[in-house]
Design an enzyme around this catalytic site. Structure first.
Site, PDB file in Angstrom:
ATOM      1  N   LYS A  79     -35.048  32.412  -8.011  1.00 53.38           N
ATOM      2  CA  LYS A  79     -34.274  33.660  -8.034  1.00 53.38           C
ATOM      3  C   LYS A  79     -34.883  34.648  -7.043  1.00 53.38           C
ATOM      4  O   LYS A  79     -36.117  34.735  -6.937  1.00 53.38           O
ATOM      5  CB  LYS A  79     -34.289  34.228  -9.466  1.00 53.38           C
ATOM      6  CG  LYS A  79     -33.376  35.419  -9.681  1.00 53.38           C
ATOM      7  CD  LYS A  79     -33.399  35.895 -11.143  1.00 53.38           C
ATOM      8  CE  LYS A  79     -32.443  37.066 -11.369  1.00 53.38           C
ATOM      9  NZ  LYS A  79     -32.445  37.541 -12.762  1.00 53.38           N
ATOM     10  N   SER A 159     -27.700  38.356 -14.820  1.00 52.20           N
ATOM     11  CA  SER A 159     -27.901  38.520 -13.404  1.00 52.20           C
ATOM     12  C   SER A 159     -28.348  37.251 -12.683  1.00 52.20           C
ATOM     13  O   SER A 159     -28.267  37.178 -11.458  1.00 52.20           O
ATOM     14  CB  SER A 159     -28.948  39.606 -13.165  1.00 52.20           C
ATOM     15  OG  SER A 159     -30.219  39.184 -13.666  1.00 52.20           O
ATOM     16  N   SER A 183     -30.041  37.924 -19.056  1.00 48.54           N
ATOM     17  CA  SER A 183     -29.761  37.365 -17.735  1.00 48.54           C
ATOM     18  C   SER A 183     -30.158  35.917 -17.501  1.00 48.54           C
ATOM     19  O   SER A 183     -29.832  35.364 -16.451  1.00 48.54           O
ATOM     20  CB  SER A 183     -30.423  38.211 -16.661  1.00 48.54           C
ATOM     21  OG  SER A 183     -29.646  39.343 -16.421  1.00 48.54           O
TER      22      SER A 183
END
Ligand code: GLN
Length: 494
Positions: A79, A159, A183
């Site tokens: 990420k 997210s 998330s």
């Protein structure tokens, strides 16, 4: 498409150890799939092909000698929130333009020490604020799943939308993600993948771009529960560079996976039966209870009375911390700088251009709730509510509950550009209704795909555990995965 990329993380690791294929071979397979698919899915915002091949070659040297770590040669996506030395680290934001840290986050350091290979950086909501991955400066990620008979693009959740989409679409063997209010678990639920948010303090936050420091926690997104256990084992561990990291030994999570749920008492919180909850979510929940019961668990109704305050309290605490954490992006130290007539004007111009609308909204909310005159009414009150939420959980655990079963999300994936969510941010925030309580209480929770909705889209169940008892989550998660016995492979259209 090479079949190698469809292997689980475990099978990848074992195949590499057995020399069935090489790290370079599987890395190249992923890189070529990324090249073919990424323009459609937008999961990666930076592909590090050259570096990946260098890492894979180094792994092959070790593997040839029968050496190497627990994830030697396994290709992962990271990420964009994790600092990776010398490579793209922008938290999906414009304000960090061109930022390439001089240091490596502790979690990625752990992964590389165990031999993993980095394929690239994954798309995400800007500064991890969002539930659809649409707030990214790099554009929306498209969910590999589509409703039956439809060609409408769906969101992968957020997210960690890039992480979830990449894992689901075979663009990496596993991915790192972070969870401040859901998330990891919500995008996992939307893509038929497995996501665990470990106990606060289990994984180091050092080198992870901060959103809300008292809630942020990293974890893996993978294709199976077993893969989740293996990857968390490599990520987790005490780190003296993070003062909130807890010095407690990391068990071998993989050995807990097949432990079963016999004799465990699983709580069903009545407050999670929200008004207007779709019938298919209720049905899925009932199904989950039945599966656990069939395997010897005792199902018990419980009450977590302060649940209804969790979402509003979260949307005070998280923006408050974010407004403070994001104060450092001022055009001086990192990334973007937009000139102005004075230094104040430069700050203003940089922050106005560099932050997207959702991040600006959070900074405004956060500044407001922390300001003199409102601090007691909002921030202090929310912190008190947070304590009550935590106590609710402590009470049920003290009363003999081993873990708690709930739905993971109130619906399946929704459409990209959903008008209702766009017009009313609170509708978007409602996605976190089942997940934020867990962050507020610092507990571990796993989302496991468990069924499909009427249009064939994945739905997940969530299991919440006691502090530092991720093992029970893997055991119960595996029972759900095994009982559901559904193929969560999206039909390839991209
Ligand atoms: N959707 C939540 C938010 O926007 C949670 C985000 C997260 O967990 N990083 O704040």
């Amino acid at each position: 498409m090479s079949d190698l990329i469809k292997l689980s993380l475990k099978a990848t690791r074992d195949g590499l150890k057995n020399k069935d294929f090489s790290a370079v071979e599987i890395t190249d397979s992923y890189l070529s799939e990324i090249e073919k698919s990424n323009s459609k899915l937008n999961a990666y915002i930076s592909v590090e092909a050259e570096q990946a091949r260098v890492m894979a070659k180094a792994s092959d040297v070790k593997l040839a000698k029968g050496q190497g770590g627990a994830l030697e040669g396994v290709p992962l996506g990271i990420k964009d929130l994790f600092s990776t030395k010398g490579t793209h680290t922008q938290a999906g934001s414009h304000i960090l333009d061109g930022f390439k840290p001089e240091y490596e986050s502790s979690i990625t350091t752990n992964l590389w020490n165990d031999g993993a290979v980095m394929l690239g950086k994954l798309n995400m909501d800007e500064f991890a604020m969002g539930s659809s991955n649409e707030t990214s400066y790099y554009g929306a990620v498209v969910n590999p799943w589509r409703a039956k008979g439809s060609n409408k693009d769906l969101v992968p959740g957020g997210s960690s939308g890039g992480s979830a989409a990449a894992v689901s679409a075979w663009l990496c063997a596993g991915a790192t993600a972070t969870d401040t209010g859901g998330s990891i678990r919500q995008p996992a639920a939307f893509t038929g993948t497995v996501g665990i948010k470990p106990t606060y303090g289990r994984c180091s936050r050092w080198g992870v771009v901060a959103f809300a420091s008292s809630l942020d926690q990293a974890g893996p997104i993978t294709r199976t529960v077993e893969d989740s256990a293996l990857m968390l084992n490599s990520m987790a561990g005490f780190d003296k560079k993070d003062s909130t990291s807890v010095d407690i030994s990391v068990p071998d999570f993989a050995t807990a996976v097949e432990r079963g749920v016999k004799g465990l008492t699983i709580g069903i919180p009545k407050e999670y039966r929200m008004e207007g909850m779709p019938q298919e979510i209720e049905t899925l929940w009932q199904q989950g209870m039945a599966w656990l019961k069939d395997e010897g668990a005792i199902i018990k109704d419980i009450s977590l009375p302060n649940t209804k305050y969790a979402l509003p309290a979260y949307y005070i605490v998280a923006p408050a911390e974010a407004s403070s954490n994001l104060a450092r992006y001022d055009g001086v130290k990192y990334g973007l700088r937009v000139a102005g007539g004075s230094i104040d004007e430069m700050y203003e111009n940089t922050r106005a251009k560099g932050f997207g609308a959702e991040v600006q909204r959070r900074v405004l909310i956060g500044t407001y709730v922390l300001s003199a005159g409102y601090y007691d009414a909002y921030y202090v009150k929310a912190q008190k509510v947070r304590t009550l939420i935590k106590r609710d959980f402590e009470q049920v655990f003290a009363d003999g509950i081993d873990a708690i079963l709930t739905p993971a999300t109130p619906s399946a994936a929704f459409g990209v550009n959903d008008q209702e969510m766009k017009e009313d941010p609170v509708k978007m925030y409602l996605n976190d209704i089942f997940t934020v309580t867990v962050n507020m209480a610092g507990l571990p929770a796993i989302a496991v795909p468990a069924g499909k909705d009427g249009s064939g889209l994945p739905l997940a169940l969530q299991i919440i555990g006691k502090p530092f008892d991720e093992e029970t989550l893997f055991a119960a998660g595996r029972v759900i995965e095994r009982s559901a016995n559904i193929d969560f492979t999206p039909k390839k259209w991209w």
